[in-house]
Design an enzyme around this catalytic site. Structure first.
Site, short mmCIF file in Angstrom:
data_model
loop_
_atom_site.label_atom_id
_atom_site.label_comp_id
_atom_site.label_asym_id
_atom_site.label_seq_id
_atom_site.Cartn_x
_atom_site.Cartn_y
_atom_site.Cartn_z
N GLU A 142 0.65 -1.36 -0.21
CA GLU A 142 0.27 0.45 -0.14
C GLU A 142 0.47 0.83 0.14
O GLU A 142 0.55 2.37 -0.18
CB GLU A 142 -1.00 0.09 1.46
CG GLU A 142 -1.90 -1.09 1.06
CD GLU A 142 -1.58 -2.19 1.73
OE1 GLU A 142 0.10 -2.63 2.10
OE2 GLU A 142 -2.39 -3.03 2.37
N ARG A 152 2.92 -0.91 15.87
CA ARG A 152 2.45 0.04 16.37
C ARG A 152 2.39 -0.10 17.44
O ARG A 152 1.30 1.09 18.21
CB ARG A 152 0.67 -1.16 16.31
CG ARG A 152 1.05 -2.26 18.04
CD ARG A 152 -0.31 -3.47 16.92
NE ARG A 152 0.77 -4.95 18.38
CZ ARG A 152 1.38 -5.97 16.84
NH1 ARG A 152 1.47 -5.39 16.07
NH2 ARG A 152 1.72 -7.21 17.54
N HIS A 192 -26.00 9.57 21.54
CA HIS A 192 -27.71 9.33 20.23
C HIS A 192 -27.50 8.21 19.37
O HIS A 192 -28.36 7.89 18.49
CB HIS A 192 -27.02 10.83 19.95
CG HIS A 192 -27.65 11.65 20.68
ND1 HIS A 192 -28.60 11.88 20.95
CD2 HIS A 192 -26.66 11.76 21.29
CE1 HIS A 192 -28.31 13.28 22.05
NE2 HIS A 192 -27.23 13.87 21.97
C1 G6Q Z 1 1.40 -3.01 13.54
C2 G6Q Z 1 2.31 -3.86 12.10
C3 G6Q Z 1 2.07 -2.66 11.03
C4 G6Q Z 1 2.49 -2.48 10.26
C5 G6Q Z 1 2.11 -1.78 9.32
C6 G6Q Z 1 2.69 -0.98 8.05
O1 G6Q Z 1 2.53 -3.78 14.65
O2 G6Q Z 1 4.05 -4.50 11.95
O3 G6Q Z 1 0.55 -2.59 10.76
O4 G6Q Z 1 3.04 -1.12 10.74
O5 G6Q Z 1 2.27 -3.07 8.38
O6 G6Q Z 1 4.24 -1.85 8.13
P1 G6Q Z 1 5.86 -0.61 7.50
O7 G6Q Z 1 5.80 0.19 8.24
O8 G6Q Z 1 6.25 -2.12 7.38
O9 G6Q Z 1 5.43 -0.31 6.30
#
Ligand code: G6Q
Length: 556
Positions: free
Chosen positions: A225, A282, A398
């Site tokens: 992405e 995260r 609500h």
């Molecule tokens: C979080 C996951 C996941 C990660 C994303 C983006 O703990 O590992 O949400 O942050 O897949 O990954 P990149 O930072 O490697 O693009």
């Protein structure tokens, strides 16, 4: 530490016999008190509201409106002790590789450690590296904010777009929204995450490429992405700036652990801000992933947020469990999840700026604790990871509060509120705060048939108007939403997640559950794009969906 040693450490701390014994005691205790009503608990102890609340670092946690007694708390803290929670906390802060399946240390706490701290990873003190990056981020953020950093055509940067997904998006966007009050209002900040092209199209809409900077945030710099969005952003920029490749250096910076991929993409590594494999996605908003947040609110406010995170980390590490806010919150979440069978926790911030906080918590809590095996690969014995969800108050009142008040499910709630508003207008804030108190009161105490009858409610209507009450909630209060307070709140939930994961003996720091879909998508993309009809060998449903899509594409 090798995997074997790490597994032994974890399992020794979780010697199943005493843990099982306390679990049995909790089950027996649950049978005894499960029908006890909060009305009764409060009537029996007029000081319950004061007694069952804890204060630390300017946060006030009122947990008196929970379906617990003193014995519940003492058994739950006993469970935390026999589950080796303190040993796990110490192992995390020491930099041991407690993320067993990825063989990694878990050291987001080092990202907010002050300069005079020392945290060793494989014998190396990482704190100087952390501060070196923070200093570079600070200098960069200041250059952009003051207009010293110029775009390719000599115009100053007015728009910053963070491109990232998951942990490289949810923390930054939540923190930006939460701290918007402190941000530079002369600049525009946007966040692109979805591979759906609408996300990027809307983010760049009406922006002048000459004034726009993209922060490509990706730990791996290989995420489908993010790299797809980054390439399309690059094309948008070049199209707007006459195709001069040299412009990329002035309009793209990267946040990553992967310098070689950053440079392959065409971003000068001098414009790359580094972090490390011991920072989980995260848990990365306090790393360089927070660059867009820092540009928005300035280095001093970012430092204040880091200080709040650090203060809560230290509180978690050093405070006895009975007074430890994240431990208490973690134990209460586990109590409802594993004994009452509650499946969710609602997080209800009464602060508009925290509108993205529940979405951020969804990843933090569910990616961390949505696990079905223990660290040694055995099926877990209890349900893990409750579903976290929520919306800011009073909007939720609500809509979905109906179910929480009168539905058939038990939904423990966390109310988060501030005593002082950031945008005082008339009586708004008193009304907002009154709603926090009213909701927790109504949830706990409800309204009985007897009370309704006394009000002459017609008999046929009365059952519909009964509120059974006994619906549990925590209330977290702070003076006002500042960068420092946000840091404390984030670490409060991070460490509450840690507490729960330690007791379930799971790896809260891996996320294998997101992998399978990614691999399957890579196989399906060419099947959607190929000119010739592909030979589909999925199940009949997936084959049909692919064929349906291909037919629709042909008609365009
Ligand atoms: C979080 C996951 C996941 C990660 C994303 C983006 O703990 O590992 O949400 O942050 O897949 O990954 P990149 O930072 O490697 O693009």
């Amino acid at each position: 530490m090798t995997k074997d040693i790490a597994v032994r450490t974890a399992t020794a701390a979780n010697n199943p016999a005493p843990r099982l014994q306390v679990w049995r005691e909790l089950e027996a205790h649950f049978e005894k008190i499960k029908d006890l009503h909060l009305r009764q608990l409060f009537a029996d102890d007029p000081k319950r509201g004061e007694r069952l609340s804890a204060e630390a670092l300017g946060l006030h946690l009122d947990y008196s409106k929970n379906r617990i007694t003193d014995e519940t708390l003492s058994l739950l803290t006993k469970l935390a002790h026999v589950s080796g929670l303190q040993e796990r906390i110490d192992a995390m802060f020491r930099g041991e590789k407690i993320n067993l399946t990825e063989k990694r240390a878990v050291l987001h706490t080092a990202l907010r450690a002050p300069r005079n701290f020392s945290v060793l990873v494989d014998g190396e003190d990482v704190v100087p590296k952390v501060h070196a990056v923070l200093d570079r981020m600070g200098a960069f953020a200041t250059r952009v904010r003051t207009g010293e950093w110029k775009g390719h055509t000599g115009k100053r940067i007015r728009n910053v777009i963070n491109v990232g997904i998951g942990g490289s998006d949810l923390g930054p966007v939540m923190a930006y929204e939460a701290l918007k009050h402190y941000s530079d209002r002369g600049m525009t900040f946007r966040f692109v995450s979805n591979i759906d092209s609408t996300d990027l199209a809307e983010a760049v809409r009406e922006l002048d490429p000459a004034e726009t900077m993209f922060v490509i945030s990706s730990k791996t710099f290989t995420t489908l992405e993010t790299m797809t969005n980054a390439r399309s952003a690059r094309a948008w920029l070049l199209a707007g700036l006459g195709g001069d490749e040299k412009s990329v250096a002035k309009h793209f910076v990267a946040v990553s652990t992967n310098a070689s991929e950053v440079s392959k993409f065409g971003i000068d590594t001098a414009n790359m801000f580094e972090f490390w494999d011991w920072v989980g996605g995260r848990y990365s908003m306090s790393s360089a992933i927070g660059l867009s947040t820092m540009v928005a609110i300035g280095p001093d406010n970012f430092q204040a947020m880091l200080s709040g995170l650090h203060q809560m980390d230290e509180h978690f590490r050093t405070t006895p469990f009975e007074h430890n806010l994240p431990v208490l919150m973690g134990l209460l979440a586990l109590w409802y999840n594993d004994f009452f069978g509650a499946q969710t926790v609602a997080v209800l911030p009464y602060e508009q700026y925290l509108k993205r906080f529940p979405a951020y918590l969804q990843q933090l809590t569910m990616e961390s604790n949505g696990k079905h095996v223990t660290v040694d690969g055995k099926r877990v014995a209890q349900p893990t990871g409750p579903i976290y969800w929520g919306e800011p108050g009073t909007n939720g009142q609500h809509s979905f509060y109906q179910l929480i008040h009168q539905g058939t499910r038990l939904v423990p709630c966390d109310f988060i509120a501030f005593c002082q508003p950031l945008n005082p207008i008339g009586r708004h804030h008193d009304m907002l705060f009154a709603n926090v108190c009213a909701q927790t009161e109504a949830l706990a105490f409800g309204k009985t048939l007897k009370e309704l009858k006394a009000e002459d409610t017609p008999e046929w209507l009365a059952p519909h108007r009964v509120f059974e009450g006994n619906r549990p909630s925590n209330t977290i209060l702070a003076e006002r939403l500042t960068p420092e307070t946000l840091g404390k709140l984030v670490a409060l939930y991070e460490q509450s997640v840690f507490t729960q994961g330690a007791i379930w003996n799971i790896d809260s720091f891996d996320q294998w559950g997101v992998e399978l879909g990614k691999v399957l998508a890579q196989a399906i993309i060419p099947e959607l794009e190929s000119k010739a009809d592909p030979k589909l060998s999925h199940d009949s449903s997936t084959n049909n969906l692919i064929s349906y899509y291909r037919k629709s594409k042909e008609t365009v």
